[in-house]
Motif scaffolding. Structure first.
Motif, PDB file in Angstrom:
ATOM      1  N   ARG A 201      55.710  74.021  -0.091  1.00 39.44           N
ATOM      2  CA  ARG A 201      54.752  74.975  -0.655  1.00 39.44           C
ATOM      3  C   ARG A 201      53.342  74.411  -0.528  1.00 39.44           C
ATOM      4  O   ARG A 201      53.143  73.200  -0.429  1.00 39.44           O
ATOM      5  CB  ARG A 201      55.122  75.236  -2.114  1.00 39.44           C
ATOM      6  N   ASP A 202      52.353  75.308  -0.560  1.00 43.70           N
ATOM      7  CA  ASP A 202      50.931  74.920  -0.531  1.00 43.70           C
ATOM      8  C   ASP A 202      50.582  74.160   0.746  1.00 43.70           C
ATOM      9  O   ASP A 202      49.854  73.164   0.714  1.00 43.70           O
ATOM     10  CB  ASP A 202      50.555  74.079  -1.756  1.00 43.70           C
ATOM     11  N   THR A 203      51.080  74.648   1.876  1.00 53.54           N
ATOM     12  CA  THR A 203      50.737  74.016   3.145  1.00 53.54           C
ATOM     13  C   THR A 203      49.398  74.554   3.650  1.00 53.54           C
ATOM     14  O   THR A 203      48.911  75.585   3.185  1.00 53.54           O
ATOM     15  CB  THR A 203      51.827  74.272   4.203  1.00 53.54           C
ATOM     16  N   THR A 204      48.812  73.834   4.594  1.00 55.22           N
ATOM     17  CA  THR A 204      47.518  74.205   5.162  1.00 55.22           C
ATOM     18  C   THR A 204      47.738  74.853   6.521  1.00 55.22           C
ATOM     19  O   THR A 204      48.337  74.249   7.409  1.00 55.22           O
ATOM     20  CB  THR A 204      46.617  72.973   5.301  1.00 55.22           C
ATOM     21  N   ILE A 205      47.249  76.089   6.667  1.00 61.21           N
ATOM     22  CA  ILE A 205      47.488  76.852   7.888  1.00 61.21           C
ATOM     23  C   ILE A 205      47.092  76.043   9.116  1.00 61.21           C
ATOM     24  O   ILE A 205      46.046  75.395   9.161  1.00 61.21           O
ATOM     25  CB  ILE A 205      46.706  78.168   7.847  1.00 61.21           C
ATOM     26  N   ASP A 206      47.946  76.088  10.127  1.00 64.34           N
ATOM     27  CA  ASP A 206      47.804  75.424  11.419  1.00 64.34           C
ATOM     28  C   ASP A 206      48.100  73.928  11.379  1.00 64.34           C
ATOM     29  O   ASP A 206      47.952  73.241  12.386  1.00 64.34           O
ATOM     30  CB  ASP A 206      46.430  75.673  12.057  1.00 64.34           C
ATOM     31  N   ALA A 207      48.510  73.418  10.216  1.00 68.48           N
ATOM     32  CA  ALA A 207      48.949  72.026  10.156  1.00 68.48           C
ATOM     33  C   ALA A 207      50.388  71.919  10.667  1.00 68.48           C
ATOM     34  O   ALA A 207      51.139  72.895  10.703  1.00 68.48           O
ATOM     35  CB  ALA A 207      48.867  71.497   8.733  1.00 68.48           C
ATOM     36  N   THR A 208      50.763  70.713  11.088  1.00 64.35           N
ATOM     37  CA  THR A 208      52.140  70.410  11.482  1.00 64.35           C
ATOM     38  C   THR A 208      52.846  69.720  10.319  1.00 64.35           C
ATOM     39  O   THR A 208      52.268  68.854   9.658  1.00 64.35           O
ATOM     40  CB  THR A 208      52.160  69.507  12.720  1.00 64.35           C
ATOM     41  N   LEU A 209      54.087  70.101  10.068  1.00 65.44           N
ATOM     42  CA  LEU A 209      54.895  69.507   9.005  1.00 65.44           C
ATOM     43  C   LEU A 209      55.998  68.652   9.622  1.00 65.44           C
ATOM     44  O   LEU A 209      56.630  69.056  10.594  1.00 65.44           O
ATOM     45  CB  LEU A 209      55.529  70.594   8.137  1.00 65.44           C
ATOM     46  N   VAL A 210      56.205  67.481   9.044  1.00 60.55           N
ATOM     47  CA  VAL A 210      57.267  66.576   9.498  1.00 60.55           C
ATOM     48  C   VAL A 210      58.153  66.256   8.299  1.00 60.55           C
ATOM     49  O   VAL A 210      57.661  65.830   7.247  1.00 60.55           O
ATOM     50  CB  VAL A 210      56.690  65.272  10.088  1.00 60.55           C
ATOM     51  N   LEU A 211      59.448  66.491   8.449  1.00 61.42           N
ATOM     52  CA  LEU A 211      60.417  66.216   7.393  1.00 61.42           C
ATOM     53  C   LEU A 211      60.989  64.816   7.571  1.00 61.42           C
ATOM     54  O   LEU A 211      61.456  64.461   8.657  1.00 61.42           O
ATOM     55  CB  LEU A 211      61.542  67.256   7.446  1.00 61.42           C
ATOM     56  N   LEU A 212      60.932  64.013   6.509  1.00 65.27           N
ATOM     57  CA  LEU A 212      61.482  62.656   6.533  1.00 65.27           C
ATOM     58  C   LEU A 212      62.665  62.573   5.580  1.00 65.27           C
ATOM     59  O   LEU A 212      62.596  63.069   4.455  1.00 65.27           O
ATOM     60  CB  LEU A 212      60.427  61.629   6.103  1.00 65.27           C
ATOM     61  N   LYS A 213      63.729  61.945   6.038  1.00 67.69           N
ATOM     62  CA  LYS A 213      64.891  61.659   5.189  1.00 67.69           C
ATOM     63  C   LYS A 213      65.134  60.157   5.238  1.00 67.69           C
ATOM     64  O   LYS A 213      65.444  59.602   6.306  1.00 67.69           O
ATOM     65  CB  LYS A 213      66.121  62.422   5.667  1.00 67.69           C
ATOM     66  N   ASN A 214      64.897  59.504   4.112  1.00 64.76           N
ATOM     67  CA  ASN A 214      65.002  58.046   4.037  1.00 64.76           C
ATOM     68  C   ASN A 214      64.109  57.373   5.076  1.00 64.76           C
ATOM     69  O   ASN A 214      64.485  56.386   5.716  1.00 64.76           O
ATOM     70  CB  ASN A 214      66.460  57.603   4.203  1.00 64.76           C
ATOM     71  N   GLY A 215      62.899  57.958   5.260  1.00 66.01           N
ATOM     72  CA  GLY A 215      61.917  57.371   6.160  1.00 66.01           C
ATOM     73  C   GLY A 215      62.115  57.705   7.621  1.00 66.01           C
ATOM     74  O   GLY A 215      61.319  57.276   8.456  1.00 66.01           O
ATOM     75  N   VAL A 216      63.129  58.488   7.962  1.00 65.70           N
ATOM     76  CA  VAL A 216      63.423  58.827   9.351  1.00 65.70           C
ATOM     77  C   VAL A 216      63.083  60.303   9.582  1.00 65.70           C
ATOM     78  O   VAL A 216      63.436  61.162   8.768  1.00 65.70           O
ATOM     79  CB  VAL A 216      64.912  58.579   9.680  1.00 65.70           C
ATOM     80  N   VAL A 217      62.395  60.592  10.692  1.00 58.71           N
ATOM     81  CA  VAL A 217      62.048  61.971  11.019  1.00 58.71           C
ATOM     82  C   VAL A 217      63.326  62.796  11.217  1.00 58.71           C
ATOM     83  O   VAL A 217      64.184  62.444  12.023  1.00 58.71           O
ATOM     84  CB  VAL A 217      61.174  62.028  12.292  1.00 58.71           C
ATOM     85  N   SER A 218      63.411  63.897  10.460  1.00 55.44           N
ATOM     86  CA  SER A 218      64.621  64.722  10.503  1.00 55.44           C
ATOM     87  C   SER A 218      64.331  66.192  10.764  1.00 55.44           C
ATOM     88  O   SER A 218      65.243  67.021  10.738  1.00 55.44           O
ATOM     89  CB  SER A 218      65.394  64.586   9.180  1.00 55.44           C
ATOM     90  N   GLY A 219      63.071  66.526  11.018  1.00 57.53           N
ATOM     91  CA  GLY A 219      62.738  67.911  11.310  1.00 57.53           C
ATOM     92  C   GLY A 219      61.247  68.110  11.432  1.00 57.53           C
ATOM     93  O   GLY A 219      60.452  67.286  10.962  1.00 57.53           O
ATOM     94  N   TYR A 220      60.862  69.182  12.118  1.00 53.91           N
ATOM     95  CA  TYR A 220      59.457  69.547  12.316  1.00 53.91           C
ATOM     96  C   TYR A 220      59.279  71.022  11.983  1.00 53.91           C
ATOM     97  O   TYR A 220      60.218  71.797  12.028  1.00 53.91           O
ATOM     98  CB  TYR A 220      59.025  69.332  13.777  1.00 53.91           C
ATOM     99  N   GLY A 221      58.043  71.393  11.696  1.00 51.85           N
ATOM    100  CA  GLY A 221      57.738  72.801  11.476  1.00 51.85           C
ATOM    101  C   GLY A 221      56.251  73.024  11.407  1.00 51.85           C
ATOM    102  O   GLY A 221      55.454  72.079  11.512  1.00 51.85           O
ATOM    103  N   GLY A 222      55.873  74.268  11.229  1.00 52.00           N
ATOM    104  CA  GLY A 222      54.470  74.629  11.121  1.00 52.00           C
ATOM    105  C   GLY A 222      54.159  75.190   9.751  1.00 52.00           C
ATOM    106  O   GLY A 222      55.012  75.819   9.110  1.00 52.00           O
ATOM    107  N   ALA A 223      52.941  74.956   9.282  1.00 51.78           N
ATOM    108  CA  ALA A 223      52.509  75.489   7.997  1.00 51.78           C
ATOM    109  C   ALA A 223      52.432  77.011   8.066  1.00 51.78           C
ATOM    110  O   ALA A 223      52.296  77.600   9.138  1.00 51.78           O
ATOM    111  CB  ALA A 223      51.158  74.904   7.622  1.00 51.78           C
ATOM    112  N   ALA A 224      52.512  77.653   6.882  1.00 53.79           N
ATOM    113  CA  ALA A 224      52.466  79.117   6.805  1.00 53.79           C
ATOM    114  C   ALA A 224      52.136  79.506   5.375  1.00 53.79           C
ATOM    115  O   ALA A 224      52.268  78.692   4.449  1.00 53.79           O
ATOM    116  CB  ALA A 224      53.806  79.720   7.228  1.00 53.79           C
ATOM    117  N   PRO A 225      51.697  80.752   5.164  1.00 55.48           N
ATOM    118  CA  PRO A 225      51.474  81.200   3.786  1.00 55.48           C
ATOM    119  C   PRO A 225      52.768  81.188   2.983  1.00 55.48           C
ATOM    120  O   PRO A 225      53.851  81.401   3.524  1.00 55.48           O
ATOM    121  CB  PRO A 225      50.959  82.633   3.961  1.00 55.48           C
ATOM    122  N   GLY A 226      52.667  80.922   1.686  1.00 51.79           N
ATOM    123  CA  GLY A 226      53.840  80.962   0.821  1.00 51.79           C
ATOM    124  C   GLY A 226      54.754  79.763   1.024  1.00 51.79           C
ATOM    125  O   GLY A 226      54.328  78.681   1.433  1.00 51.79           O
ATOM    126  N   ASP A 227      56.033  79.968   0.746  1.00 54.71           N
ATOM    127  CA  ASP A 227      57.027  78.897   0.873  1.00 54.71           C
ATOM    128  C   ASP A 227      57.527  78.818   2.308  1.00 54.71           C
ATOM    129  O   ASP A 227      57.890  79.835   2.905  1.00 54.71           O
ATOM    130  CB  ASP A 227      58.206  79.143  -0.069  1.00 54.71           C
TER     131      ASP A 227
END
Length: 256
Positions: A201-227
């Motif tokens: 939540r509360d992401t910044t439009i056009d930013a890239t999101l990186v999901l970490l699980k125990n410090g390891v990259v486990s997913g990518y995505g893009g910011a968007a309005p809302g959740d």
């Protein structure tokens, strides 16, 4: 798995806040995969067409139209590729444009970003953005809050402002100096074992999101309005006591 199109389609609904000189009619209660036709019932003229899903993957449609006329009644219907046509939406009258038109409220622009976010918008208004006195972008408002692409991206010396127009034009928002700090996103809990995604939540439009699980990259995505659902990439799965984090960045700028 592709299912059958429903044998009947419900009557659409139209957002009641549509204004004179606006050029967007938000249509709801739609089925995925249909075409949408918006009509000025006062003149029996088709003024816009759209389809579902919309650009954000949802089953409502901000249909672009010709300029709306004050007091005219607007309706819509949906139709499918199998020939079904819905009943018409209940007529919605076009409201006079507000006087004065609200001045847009901008989120603080971020250096390197090629989008801005504006609030206090009237549906259907033309939003225009400026860097000092130079136009850097424009688009039609589909909701009270919208983001909009700009070019060139925000620079350290930029002064960003915006205005919106219906039949008349608002004043420009106060010029904003950009920041090099990206607001930290919010990772929504709880996250359950074997969940398919984490919610950000509360992401910044056009930013890239990186999901970490125990410090390891486990997913990518893009910011968007809302959740924003941030999928975990197989074969990784969430397990009890995992440490889950999200990193958000634009260029070399990284949110805490």
């Amino acid at each position: 798995i592709v299912g059958k199109m429903p044998s009947t389609l419900p009557a659409p609904t139209i957002d009641p806040d549509i204004f004179a000189c606006g050029r967007i009619v938000p249509v709801h209660n739609l089925v995925s995969g249909v075409t949408v036709e918006v009509t000025d019932a006062t003149t029996s003229t088709v003024i816009g067409n759209g389809s579902t899903p919309n650009l954000w993957g949802s089953d409502w449609d901000p249909v672009g139209t010709s300029s709306l006329a004050n007091g005219h009644k607007i309706t819509a219907k949906q139709s499918s590729c199998t020939g079904q046509v819905s009943p018409s939406a209940a007529d919605v009258p076009v409201k006079p444009d507000p006087s004065p038109i609200p001045t847009p409220v901008l989120d603080t622009p971020i250096v390197g970003n090629d989008a801005i976010t504006a609030h206090a918008l009237d549906i259907g208004s033309l939003l225009q953005a400026f860097d000092h006195s130079t136009s850097i972008g424009s688009g039609l408002s589909t909701a009270e809050t919208n983001w909009m692409g700009i070019a060139p991206p925000v620079a350290s010396g930029s002064l960003i402002s915006a205005q919106q127009s219906l039949c008349s034009t608002s004043s420009k928002s106060p010029p904003q100096k950009p920041t090099t700090t990206i607001p930290p996103p919010v990772l929504v809990g709880p996250i359950c074992p074997h969940a398919l995604a984490a919610i950000v939540r509360d992401t910044t439009i056009d930013a890239t999101l990186v999901l970490l699980k125990n410090g390891v990259v486990s997913g990518y995505g893009g910011a968007a309005p809302g959740d924003v659902p941030l999928d975990i990439a197989p074969p990784a799965v969430f397990a009890q006591n995992d440490k889950v984090q999200v990193v958000e960045y634009i260029g070399t700028l990284v949110a805490s």
